[in-house]
Structures are given as C-alpha cells and as structure tokens.
Enzyme design. Structure first.
Site, PDB file in Angstrom:
ATOM      1  N   LYS A 152       4.665   2.436   1.791  1.00  0.00           N
ATOM      2  CA  LYS A 152       4.390   1.519   0.820  1.00  0.00           C
ATOM      3  C   LYS A 152       2.817   0.968   1.071  1.00  0.00           C
ATOM      4  CE  LYS A 152       3.149  -1.883   2.703  1.00  0.00           C
ATOM      5  NZ  LYS A 152       2.672  -2.728   4.185  1.00  0.00           N
TER       6      LYS A 152
ATOM      7  N   LYS B 138      -8.603  -3.182   1.759  1.00  0.00           N
ATOM      8  CA  LYS B 138      -7.345  -2.029   2.433  1.00  0.00           C
ATOM      9  C   LYS B 138      -6.835  -1.324   1.832  1.00  0.00           C
ATOM     10  CE  LYS B 138      -5.087  -0.892   5.950  1.00  0.00           C
ATOM     11  NZ  LYS B 138      -4.281  -2.170   6.307  1.00  0.00           N
TER      12      LYS B 138
ATOM     13  N   SER C 193      -0.421  -6.368   5.522  1.00  0.00           N
ATOM     14  CA  SER C 193      -0.842  -5.052   3.948  1.00  0.00           C
ATOM     15  C   SER C 193      -0.162  -5.921   3.189  1.00  0.00           C
ATOM     16  CB  SER C 193      -1.252  -3.736   4.804  1.00  0.00           C
ATOM     17  OG  SER C 193      -2.041  -3.720   5.288  1.00  0.00           O
TER      18      SER C 193
END
Length: 291
Positions: free
Chosen positions: A236, A168, A94
C-alpha cells in the site's frame, strides 16, 4: 493531557500502553475489541465506540490501516460532536499526503487542530518507545503536544501538513529497496557457502550496515517472517509512493520495481500477512529455490 488512542493493533497497542505507563490518562478504541483488552491492565479506559474514546480528550491519536479508515472515523457524527474544540488530532498511521491535507481541513471546520505524524521502527520500536516520528503541520501545534510523543519515540517536525506523510513515503521507499538489496546479498552468501551471520557481523558499522541488514537479514536467514510490518501494508505504501511521484511528474524506477515485486509476493505467492522481509521468499521463487 488526556489522550484518546484509536487503533490498537500490532503498532497501536504497545504505543497506547507506553503512553499510559508514562502517566498519561488514556482511553482507547479498536475495531476488534479483543485487541484492546490487554490495555485495561495498564489503567487504559477501553471504549466500545470511537465517539466514546474521544470525549474530553486533549489529543486524539489515530493509528488505523489507511486514510479511508481515518476518514470514516472522522465523519462519524457522534464522534464529531464529542471532539473538544482546540483538541489536536494526530494521524500516526501511514496515509497519502493529500489525505492528510483533506483531513486537516475537515477537522479544522470543528476547530480541531491536526498533525500528520507517521512512524518508522516497526513493532520493536513501538514496544520499546523508540519510533522515528515524522511530524507535519503547524509548528506551534507540534510544540503544544510535543510531550505526547516522548513515550513513543523521537519526534521531528519536518514541515507543513502532509510533510510527515511525504517523509514516511521516502522512508518506505528506502526500506523496501534496502530489503530487496539485503535479500539479494543474503541469497548470494547462502548460495556461495559463506556464514551469513558472520558476514552481517563483519559489516557492522560499515557503509553497508543498517537496521534492515541486521534485523531483516537475520529474519531471512532464520526464515522467520512473523509480521512486524505486514507485506500488504508495505505494498500500500509503495502504491502511494508511485501515486505521489506521478503527481510530481517524476520517475522512481527502484520504487516501481519494489512495488511490482511486493505485488507478486502479496498476490500470487499469498504473502499478504507475512513480514515485509518476506520479499526474500519472492527472490527465492524467482530463482527456483525453496525455503
């Protein structure tokens, strides 16, 4: 098709194994070699350097912690020399959409094709080969390497380079916000004296049902926060969501709230390595409750 797999941690390890079991010739590298050692039992060639792993590979799958980690590997001169022209680099970690676009341009200078293909489904999905895979890039490149995704899960092409990472981020916003909702529902039920497991069963198949309710709701009830997806990584992702929202000049208040709460869980509550369902512990702390 020869596949090089870079990054064999909680997610990458079982993914590399599933590719080998499916019959692909797989080489692998991990920054901590001990985490890749088990793959030797599945006839995976474990290499000591990423440049060795990618040699003669048709497909390179990166499953590293973030965009900077991928960029560092891609800039390694020995690795760049060993990349085969017309090979395909698939970023399954990611990272930011803009980072995907930059990586695509960088690898394009070597005549290496690129797809961004982050995943959802956690460690269970990685182990079972049932990941949701969101793929961005060129559709013809996706078609060329589509078989490489099949042992890993269900891959869907969602648009040009960066679209997979954008999908995502949307996924992670939904997951974080839903974890927060499930945490509140779980605490409400516990404090009210209901059988929380029975309520989850009662909601099965209804509008409120979800994988998060069933899996993470049970984790909360059991106080089992062994990491499938560490909270620090979800923090994150939430930061990346807010950065993308700022670039698009939109306001995402639920995502901001989730970011603030995960920041507190990871920071002052020292929950960095706990599963992201441990947001329940942050809720308990807000309410002055203990586990």
């Amino acid at each position: 098709m020869k596949i090089a797999f870079l990054g064999t941690g909680l997610m990458g390890g079982p993914m590399a194994k599933n590719l080998a079991v499916a019959g692909f010739k797989v080489s692998a590298w991990n920054r901590t070699p001990s985490k890749a050692a088990f793959l030797k039992d599945f006839k995976v060639e474990v290499k000591t350097m990423p440049s060795e792993a990618v040699q003669n590979a048709d497909v390179i799958i990166s499953m590293l912690s973030d965009g900077n980690a991928s960029q560092e590997i891609q800039n390694d001169e020995k690795l760049r020399v060993n990349l085969s022209p017309k090979s395909t680099w698939i970023e399954m970690g990611s990272i930011k959409p803009d980072e995907s676009k930059a990586h695509s341009r960088n690898l394009g200078e070597l005549n290496v094709e690129y797809l961004d293909a982050p995943v959802s489904g956690g460690t269970k999905g990685a182990e079972n080969g049932s990941l949701a895979i969101m793929v961005g890039g060129n559709s013809s490149v996706f078609t060329k390497v589509e078989n490489a995704f099949k042992p890993l899960g269900r891959a869907v092409f969602v648009g040009p380079t960066g679209s997979g990472q954008l999908a995502k981020l949307a996924n992670q916003a939904i997951v974080a916000i839903t974890i927060g909702a499930v945490a509140e529902a779980t605490l409400l039920l516990e404090e009210g004296g209901a059988d929380v497991g029975a309520v989850r069963d009662a909601l099965l198949g209804g509008f409120a049902d979800s994988t998060i309710l069933q899996q993470h709701g049970k984790r909360m009830s059991d106080r089992n926060f062994v990491p499938g997806g560490p909270s620090r990584l979800h923090l994150k992702d939430l930061q990346n969501i807010l950065l993308e929202a700022k670039a698009l000049k939109i306001n995402l208040p639920f995502s901001q709230s989730a970011y603030d709460r995960y920041g507190r869980l990871v920071g002052s509550l020292e929950g960095s390595e706990l599963d992201h369902s441990a947001l329940f512990l942050e809720l308990l702390d807000i309410n002055g409750r203990t586990t």
